[in-house]
Design an enzyme around this catalytic site. Structure first.
Site, PDB file in Angstrom:
ATOM      1  N   SER A  40       0.479   4.320  -2.706  1.00 37.22           N
ATOM      2  CA  SER A  40       0.568   5.625  -2.323  1.00 37.22           C
ATOM      3  C   SER A  40       1.654   6.498  -3.279  1.00 37.22           C
ATOM      4  O   SER A  40       1.433   7.612  -3.259  1.00 37.22           O
ATOM      5  CB  SER A  40       0.593   5.923  -1.224  1.00 37.22           C
ATOM      6  OG  SER A  40       1.606   5.797  -0.708  1.00 37.22           O
ATOM      7  N   THR A  80       1.194  -0.818  -0.009  1.00 35.67           N
ATOM      8  CA  THR A  80       0.050  -0.125   0.753  1.00 35.67           C
ATOM      9  C   THR A  80       0.696   1.576  -0.057  1.00 35.67           C
ATOM     10  O   THR A  80       0.599   2.783  -0.439  1.00 35.67           O
ATOM     11  CB  THR A  80      -0.833   0.141   0.970  1.00 35.67           C
ATOM     12  OG1 THR A  80      -1.883  -1.253   1.255  1.00 35.67           O
ATOM     13  CG2 THR A  80      -2.068   1.459   0.419  1.00 35.67           C
ATOM     14  N   CYS A  81       2.239   1.700   0.636  1.00 31.11           N
ATOM     15  CA  CYS A  81       2.734   2.744   0.695  1.00 31.11           C
ATOM     16  C   CYS A  81       3.354   2.661  -0.326  1.00 31.11           C
ATOM     17  O   CYS A  81       3.424   3.988  -0.946  1.00 31.11           O
ATOM     18  CB  CYS A  81       3.995   2.349   2.036  1.00 31.11           C
ATOM     19  SG  CYS A  81       3.397   1.747   3.939  1.00 31.11           S
ATOM     20  N   ALA A  82       3.884   1.259  -0.815  1.00 32.85           N
ATOM     21  CA  ALA A  82       4.399   1.806  -2.440  1.00 32.85           C
ATOM     22  C   ALA A  82       3.015   2.300  -3.739  1.00 32.85           C
ATOM     23  O   ALA A  82       3.684   3.257  -4.329  1.00 32.85           O
ATOM     24  CB  ALA A  82       5.667   0.202  -3.156  1.00 32.85           C
TER      25      ALA A  82
END
Length: 167
Positions: free
Chosen positions: A63, A59-61
């Site tokens: 974003s 999810t961070c990647a």
């Protein structure tokens, strides 16, 4: 203190995001070239602060990828991707992905960004990392929009964040 969840389990943060209409707290973060960057380095630009736990999660990647794509179309706006990841990891990820429209910054040295923005996790398995949040600032450093994502594995509301730039 705020409470969000990680896969449904409540976890707490160190505080609250800055209030809309207030001046954003200053910060000193480390860029991928190991230089120090502060809020004043971006004066005169609108800013999207994309705050997340670690670029090494899906999810961070995503974003970072999504804001990189959106940033290519924004005028007078910088997207700062902020985490506790080491600058080397941030540089590796953006280089491997060909992402050059965002600025990756690390809070690994002192962790003061996470404290002053109220995003440090203080309980749970991600303790000391940042909660997934977005803070949008105008050219003068005034907070236009904030979102602390209620469920950590979910993506932020990109549309609402970007619309705040032009409201």
């Amino acid at each position: 203190m705020a409470t969000v969840t990680l896969k449904g389990t409540p976890i707490e943060t160190s505080g609250e995001l800055p209030k809309v209409g207030t001046k954003a707290p200053d910060f000193t973060l480390t860029a991928t070239d190991l230089s120090s960057k502060s809020l004043s380095d971006f004066a005169g630009n609108k800013l999207v602060l994309n705050i997340f736990p670690s670029v090494d999660t899906g999810t961070c990647a995503q974003s970072v990828r999504q804001f990189n794509q959106e940033a290519s179309e924004l005028k007078n706006t910088k997207v700062l991707c902020i985490s506790h990841d080491l600058p080397f990891a941030l540089n590796r990820f953006c280089g491997a992905e060909g992402l050059n429209n965002v600025i990756s910054l690390s809070d690994y040295k002192e962790g003061t960004f996470g404290k002053s923005y109220g995003v440090n996790f203080i309980t749970g398995p991600l303790e000391a990392l940042h909660s997934r949040s977005v803070v949008v600032l105008d050219e003068n450093g005034t907070v236009l929009y904030t979102e602390q994502v209620a469920e950590t594995v979910n993506e932020p509301n990109y549309k609402a964040a970007l619309e705040a730039l032009y409201a």
